[in-house]
Write an enzyme that holds these catalytic residues in place. Structure first.
Site, PDB file in Angstrom:
ATOM      1  N   LYS A 274       0.834  -1.200   0.000  1.00 14.65           N
ATOM      2  CA  LYS A 274       0.000   0.000   0.000  1.00 14.65           C
ATOM      3  C   LYS A 274       0.875   1.259   0.000  1.00 14.65           C
ATOM      4  CE  LYS A 274      -2.202   1.868   3.542  1.00 14.65           C
ATOM      5  NZ  LYS A 274      -3.044   1.936   4.735  1.00 14.65           N
TER       6      LYS A 274
ATOM      7  N   ASP B 168      -6.744   0.883   0.662  1.00  7.33           N
ATOM      8  CA  ASP B 168      -6.772   1.108   2.106  1.00  7.33           C
ATOM      9  C   ASP B 168      -8.167   0.718   2.605  1.00  7.33           C
ATOM     10  OD1 ASP B 168      -8.516   3.140   1.469  1.00  7.33           O
ATOM     11  OD2 ASP B 168      -7.522   4.652   2.696  1.00  7.33           O
TER      12      ASP B 168
END
Ligand code: SF4
Length: 227
Positions: free
Chosen positions: A138, A156
């Protein structure tokens, strides 16, 4: 006596909307109109500051990170600066962002690797970024996207929730969600798509109380719409 199970609301709603490949461009277009300001909220001036900000943003808010980095970036200007101070001093300087001991260790390890293996520069390839201590996919995706070297889609908690509600994925695992999104979101939208979902998630599609009555996707694009 026959027992009739209630019909699945979601299954019924899925029939109301077109297949995801046919909806995705309109979803992006409407969210872009609704959230023209949807960009990264972290403040940074160069790739090293970007990387540090994103690493510090785990488990805390962007507002807190910006408050901490305002001072931090005046003191630490180059990767060498993070290595020159005792670890305890770096911990103190980032303490308000939480899990500061682990973050300080990761920052220190990352800066050493940048100096020793990347000539003090932040690499752009995902496979290089994820080698840095404390940098997962991420974080790597966020950094690469902001550096203009987009190679994937940031997933997310907001992106996961909205992708599921919009029927774009059935998965829970971020890597699988990212794969699903990369199959349908046009590559030219990979960078802005997560920002649009994040801002829509914050402003409209709340985790507990989605405000479908105020949502531009509710009428014809969202299978989870309650109106
Ligand atoms: S219609 Fe409701 S559930 Fe669907 S994206 Fe909008 S707020 Fe979220």
């Amino acid at each position: 006596m026959a027992i009739f199970a209630p019909r699945s609301y979601v299954r019924e709603a899925r029939r109301r909307v077109a297949p995801k490949r046919e909806r995705i461009r309109e979803i992006v277009a409407r969210l872009a109109l609704t959230h023209p300001d949807a960009t990264i909220a972290l403040r940074f001036r160069d790739p090293v500051e970007l990387l540090v900000s994103v690493m510090l943003s785990a488990q805390t808010t962007d507002v807190t990170v910006n408050r901490v980095t305002e001072r931090l970036f005046r003191k630490y200007r180059r990767p060498e600066d993070y290595v020159a101070v005792p670890l305890e001093e770096l911990e103190d300087d980032i303490r308000p962002t939480g899990t500061f001991r682990q973050k300080a260790r990761n920052l220190r390890g990352t800066m050493i690797m940048l100096i020793e293996e990347y000539d003090g520069q932040v690499p752009e390839r995902l496979e290089d970024l994820v080698r840095l201590p404390g940098v997962g996919r991420k974080t790597a995706n966020v950094v690469a996207a902001e550096l203009g070297a987009i190679q994937g889609i940031v997933v997310d908690t907001h992106v996961r929730r909205l992708s599921q509600r919009l029927g774009l994925t059935r998965h829970e695992d971020p890597a699988k969600i990212e794969r699903d999104l990369m199959r349908i979101v046009p590559p030219e939208d990979w960078a802005r798509f997560p920002h649009l979902l994040i801002w829509h998630g914050r402003r409209v599609c709340d985790a507990r109380r989605p405000r479908c009555e105020d949502c531009v996707l509710a009428a014809d694009l969202c299978p989870s719409s309650r109106i």
